[in-house]
Write a protein that holds these residues in place. Structure first.
Motif, PDB file in Angstrom:
ATOM      1  N   SER A 174      33.042  51.233  48.291  1.00  0.00           N
ATOM      2  CA  SER A 174      32.331  50.545  47.199  1.00  0.00           C
ATOM      3  C   SER A 174      32.906  49.141  46.997  1.00  0.00           C
ATOM      4  O   SER A 174      34.038  48.858  47.406  1.00  0.00           O
ATOM      5  CB  SER A 174      32.445  51.353  45.902  1.00  0.00           C
ATOM      6  OG  SER A 174      33.799  51.464  45.494  1.00  0.00           O
ATOM      7  N   SER A 175      32.147  48.270  46.343  1.00  0.00           N
ATOM      8  CA  SER A 175      32.580  46.881  46.172  1.00  0.00           C
ATOM      9  C   SER A 175      33.856  46.778  45.331  1.00  0.00           C
ATOM     10  O   SER A 175      34.649  45.866  45.529  1.00  0.00           O
ATOM     11  CB  SER A 175      31.472  46.023  45.567  1.00  0.00           C
ATOM     12  OG  SER A 175      31.151  46.460  44.264  1.00  0.00           O
ATOM     13  N   ASP A 176      34.076  47.734  44.423  1.00  0.00           N
ATOM     14  CA  ASP A 176      35.322  47.713  43.648  1.00  0.00           C
ATOM     15  C   ASP A 176      36.414  48.543  44.323  1.00  0.00           C
ATOM     16  O   ASP A 176      37.510  48.679  43.801  1.00  0.00           O
ATOM     17  CB  ASP A 176      35.087  48.164  42.204  1.00  0.00           C
ATOM     18  CG  ASP A 176      34.603  49.603  42.091  1.00  0.00           C
ATOM     19  OD1 ASP A 176      34.549  50.328  43.116  1.00  0.00           O
ATOM     20  OD2 ASP A 176      34.258  50.005  40.956  1.00  0.00           O
ATOM     21  N   ARG A 177      36.070  49.087  45.485  1.00  0.00           N
ATOM     22  CA  ARG A 177      36.987  49.838  46.347  1.00  0.00           C
ATOM     23  C   ARG A 177      37.564  51.093  45.680  1.00  0.00           C
ATOM     24  O   ARG A 177      38.634  51.546  46.015  1.00  0.00           O
ATOM     25  CB  ARG A 177      38.100  48.930  46.866  1.00  0.00           C
ATOM     26  CG  ARG A 177      37.556  47.973  47.918  1.00  0.00           C
ATOM     27  CD  ARG A 177      38.328  46.701  48.040  1.00  0.00           C
ATOM     28  NE  ARG A 177      37.846  45.856  49.130  1.00  0.00           N
ATOM     29  CZ  ARG A 177      36.785  45.066  49.070  1.00  0.00           C
ATOM     30  NH1 ARG A 177      36.025  45.052  47.994  1.00  0.00           N
ATOM     31  NH2 ARG A 177      36.444  44.303  50.083  1.00  0.00           N
ATOM     32  N   THR A 178      36.800  51.668  44.742  1.00  0.00           N
ATOM     33  CA  THR A 178      37.250  52.896  44.086  1.00  0.00           C
ATOM     34  C   THR A 178      36.593  54.149  44.661  1.00  0.00           C
ATOM     35  O   THR A 178      37.007  55.255  44.345  1.00  0.00           O
ATOM     36  CB  THR A 178      36.971  52.864  42.574  1.00  0.00           C
ATOM     37  OG1 THR A 178      35.559  52.782  42.366  1.00  0.00           O
ATOM     38  CG2 THR A 178      37.684  51.706  41.890  1.00  0.00           C
TER      39      THR A 178
ATOM     40  N   SER B  70      31.522  41.622  43.307  1.00  0.00           N
ATOM     41  CA  SER B  70      31.759  42.908  42.660  1.00  0.00           C
ATOM     42  C   SER B  70      30.425  43.381  42.078  1.00  0.00           C
ATOM     43  O   SER B  70      30.092  43.110  40.930  1.00  0.00           O
ATOM     44  CB  SER B  70      32.817  42.770  41.564  1.00  0.00           C
ATOM     45  OG  SER B  70      33.014  44.017  40.951  1.00  0.00           O
TER      46      SER B  70
ATOM     47  N   ASN C 263      29.086  46.310  41.285  1.00  0.00           N
ATOM     48  CA  ASN C 263      29.069  47.247  40.164  1.00  0.00           C
ATOM     49  C   ASN C 263      29.282  46.503  38.848  1.00  0.00           C
ATOM     50  O   ASN C 263      28.548  46.692  37.876  1.00  0.00           O
ATOM     51  CB  ASN C 263      30.133  48.329  40.386  1.00  0.00           C
ATOM     52  CG  ASN C 263      29.965  49.503  39.467  1.00  0.00           C
ATOM     53  OD1 ASN C 263      28.963  49.637  38.790  1.00  0.00           O
ATOM     54  ND2 ASN C 263      30.956  50.372  39.440  1.00  0.00           N
ATOM     55  N   GLU C 264      30.276  45.620  38.825  1.00  0.00           N
ATOM     56  CA  GLU C 264      30.581  44.845  37.627  1.00  0.00           C
ATOM     57  C   GLU C 264      29.416  43.919  37.258  1.00  0.00           C
ATOM     58  O   GLU C 264      29.030  43.816  36.092  1.00  0.00           O
ATOM     59  CB  GLU C 264      31.837  44.020  37.906  1.00  0.00           C
ATOM     60  CG  GLU C 264      32.330  43.195  36.752  1.00  0.00           C
ATOM     61  CD  GLU C 264      33.556  42.388  37.158  1.00  0.00           C
ATOM     62  OE1 GLU C 264      33.509  41.155  36.955  1.00  0.00           O
ATOM     63  OE2 GLU C 264      34.514  42.978  37.674  1.00  0.00           O
TER      64      GLU C 264
END
Length: 181
Positions: free
Chosen positions: A60-64, A119, A121-122
């Motif tokens: 994911s773009s936030d790498r979570t 990012s 998601n953000e």
């Protein structure tokens, strides 16, 4: 025997089925255009990894989260455990990104690199999932960095068109990925 309770049960089943995503083997609903941009971003950030000829993982773009994508049956049967694929019933960006890496269609390098480091998601949260506002902001940022937004938009439209033409089919439904510990 066969009274009103039976017909209520049947209609409840029908209603709940319409809320659920399509069955395996049925065509995927086409994604909103934003998901193509998100797929470009995943490619630009190097977040897509082919595991073997039918499996890929996408960070994911936030790498979570790490999403798992499976592509089989002459590349037409696709399953993915991203939220959009599971909850909304349309092909999510991890599957689109994996299909692009596997050669769905060529995409100009400029359109990919323009969307690095976002990012998603953000950004989507800040615009309350108003995808047109997210796209406008992403294009503004790309232009600030010297990229041509008309090229990016044309490439995204071309990929969406190719997806429609390709007609991917639904694989097995997978629960969404959970955040990494």
């Amino acid at each position: 025997e066969g009274g009103p309770n039976q017909s209520i049960e049947v209609s409840q089943i029908t209603v709940s089925k319409s809320v659920m995503a399509s069955k395996p083997g049925e065509p995927w609903k086409m994604p909103p255009l934003l998901k193509i941009y998100e797929a470009f971003g995943a490619l630009a950030d190097g977040r897509v990894r082919l595991e073997d000829e039918s499996h890929a993982s996408v960070l994911s773009s936030d790498r979570t989260k790490t999403y798992q994508v499976e592509i089989s049956g002459e590349d037409r049967v696709i399953s993915s455990n991203d939220n959009a694929s599971y909850w909304q019933g349309y092909l999510g960006y991890p599957a689109i990104a994996a299909m692009l890496v596997r050669g769905l269609c060529p995409v100009r390098a400029e359109a990919i690199s323009a969307l690095a480091g976002i990012s998603w998601n953000e950004l989507n949260r800040s615009f309350r999932n108003d995808y047109s506002r997210t796209i406008a902001e992403v294009m503004r940022r790309a232009e600030e960095r010297g990229f041509d937004s008309t090229i990016i938009a044309a490439e995204a439209e071309a990929v969406l068109s190719k997806l429609r033409e390709f007609g991917p089919l639904r694989g097995s439904r997978r629960r969404p990925a959970r955040p990494l510990p």
